[in-house]
Design a protein around this motif. Sequence first.
Motif, PDB file in Angstrom:
ATOM      1  N   ARG A  55      -8.842  78.371  36.843  1.00 24.96           N
ATOM      2  CA  ARG A  55      -8.070  77.751  35.678  1.00 24.96           C
ATOM      3  C   ARG A  55      -6.729  77.610  35.917  1.00 24.96           C
ATOM      4  O   ARG A  55      -5.980  78.782  36.291  1.00 24.96           O
ATOM      5  N   SER A  56      -6.119  76.413  35.757  1.00 22.02           N
ATOM      6  CA  SER A  56      -4.540  76.182  36.176  1.00 22.02           C
ATOM      7  C   SER A  56      -3.661  76.629  35.220  1.00 22.02           C
ATOM      8  O   SER A  56      -3.982  76.846  34.031  1.00 22.02           O
ATOM      9  N   GLN A 108       4.783  69.883  31.239  1.00 27.91           N
ATOM     10  CA  GLN A 108       3.303  69.414  30.773  1.00 27.91           C
ATOM     11  C   GLN A 108       2.980  69.764  29.397  1.00 27.91           C
ATOM     12  O   GLN A 108       2.530  68.831  28.576  1.00 27.91           O
ATOM     13  N   THR A 157      -3.382  66.062  38.380  1.00 30.46           N
ATOM     14  CA  THR A 157      -2.467  66.987  38.098  1.00 30.46           C
ATOM     15  C   THR A 157      -2.906  68.441  38.317  1.00 30.46           C
ATOM     16  O   THR A 157      -2.168  69.228  38.796  1.00 30.46           O
ATOM     17  N   TRP A 158      -4.389  68.894  38.438  1.00 32.12           N
ATOM     18  CA  TRP A 158      -4.738  70.203  38.534  1.00 32.12           C
ATOM     19  C   TRP A 158      -5.168  70.557  40.092  1.00 32.12           C
ATOM     20  O   TRP A 158      -5.314  71.524  40.436  1.00 32.12           O
ATOM     21  N   ARG A 214      -9.061  73.377  41.531  1.00 29.15           N
ATOM     22  CA  ARG A 214      -8.473  73.792  39.768  1.00 29.15           C
ATOM     23  C   ARG A 214      -9.470  73.063  38.931  1.00 29.15           C
ATOM     24  O   ARG A 214      -9.357  71.988  38.927  1.00 29.15           O
ATOM     25  N   ARG A 215      -9.279  73.899  37.724  1.00 30.20           N
ATOM     26  CA  ARG A 215      -9.619  73.427  36.441  1.00 30.20           C
ATOM     27  C   ARG A 215      -8.442  73.131  35.643  1.00 30.20           C
ATOM     28  O   ARG A 215      -7.288  74.002  35.688  1.00 30.20           O
ATOM     29  N   PRO A 216      -8.580  72.125  34.711  1.00 23.51           N
ATOM     30  CA  PRO A 216      -7.454  71.943  33.799  1.00 23.51           C
ATOM     31  C   PRO A 216      -6.942  73.311  32.934  1.00 23.51           C
ATOM     32  O   PRO A 216      -7.828  74.038  32.600  1.00 23.51           O
ATOM     33  N   ALA A 217      -5.837  73.347  32.680  1.00 20.20           N
ATOM     34  CA  ALA A 217      -5.298  74.604  31.830  1.00 20.20           C
ATOM     35  C   ALA A 217      -5.931  74.127  30.388  1.00 20.20           C
ATOM     36  O   ALA A 217      -5.884  73.052  29.662  1.00 20.20           O
ATOM     37  N   ILE A 259       1.759  77.002  40.296  1.00 18.92           N
ATOM     38  CA  ILE A 259       1.681  75.655  39.791  1.00 18.92           C
ATOM     39  C   ILE A 259       2.966  74.905  40.071  1.00 18.92           C
ATOM     40  O   ILE A 259       3.164  73.973  39.883  1.00 18.92           O
TER      41      ILE A 259
END
Length: 318
Positions: free
Chosen positions: A111-112, A118, A237-238, A242-245, A286
Motif C-alpha cells: 500500500r502506497s 496528493q 501515481t502508485w 503498489r496499491r493506491p493509498a 513515495i
Amino acid sequence: MPSSQVTIGAWANEFGQLISTRALKPKTLSDRFTHIAHLVRLLGGPDRPLTTLRPVDVAKAIRSVWDSGREHLALRLHIEADDFFNEAIIAGHAGINPVTHLKRPRPKVRRSRLTLDQLLAIRRRCLKRGRQWLVDAIDIALVTGLRIGDVVKLRTNHIVEGYLLVSQQKTGVRQAIPLDLKLEVARITLRKVVERCASGKVGNALLVCKNNGRPYHKNYLTSAFSAERDSTLPASTWGDDRRPATFHEIRSLSERLYRDQGQDTKSLLGHKRQSTTDLYNDDRDIEGATFRVVPIPGQRRAPSHIKAQFGCSAQSPA
C-alpha cells in the motif's frame, strides 16, 4: 512427548474457549476463530492427532498460503499457530512448539503512502463535488493523526476546556488533544476544524455525520475517499507494484509532517512504543529513495541524507 491423544479439532475447540476468556474485541476474536479453523484444515483436518505435527507440517501449511499470494494471511496464521501450540504445551497436549523452529513470514507492504500534495488534490475535488463531510473527516484525520474509526465517533461534547477528548477505539488510550494544535505546513489548526464541524450542532452531535445526524460507517468513508482518490489521481501515481493509498494513510502522513515540525508524534498517535510510531514514519520511498551521504573529512554542513527518484533495479555485475 506427552501421551495425550487429543486431536487437532478437539484442541482447536479447547483453544477457542481459552482465547474467548481474554480481553479481546469481538472483531479480533472472530478473526482468530477464522484463523484457527484455517489452521485445522491446513494441518490435516480435525481428526489428526496433535502430537503428530512437526515443524515441516506447519512450514508447508504456511508456505501454501504464502505461495497463493496471501502473504499477510500467512503471517497471521504463523502468529496464531505459535499461540496455538504454546497453549497446547501448557495444557499437556504437546511437547514441542513446531512454530519455534520457523522464521516468521515478512510480507511486502504494497500500500502506497500519501504525500501532502496528493491529499490536498483529493480534498479540492471533494470540495468541488460538495462533499463537505468528507473534507471534514480528512481535515480531522490530518490535524490529529487519528484512525478513521475514531474520527467517525467524535462528538461535540468531546470538546472540553480547550481540548478534544479522545478514547482510541483500537487501543483504549485516552487523550486530551489541545485545540491549539497546528500542522504548520498544511496551515491547519484543530480549533478551526472542530469549530467548523460543530457549527450549528447542539448536544452531543457527531462532528462528521449525515444531514440527518446519523453516523457514516468507517467503511463507507473509506470507499468514498478511494473513489475521490481514483478520480483525482491517475493509476500510474502508485507504480506497478503498489496499491493506491487509502484513508488510513492520512495517519502516516500526519505523523511524518508533525515529526518534521518537531512534534512528539508518539504521544500524538497514542503509541506505547516508539518503534510502532517509527513504522508510520516510513514514507516507503513515495517522495524518492533515501541515500546516505558519504562524508568527506573536513567538509562541513553536508547533509546526512538526500532523497531522489533513482532507478536501482538494474542487476549488479557478477
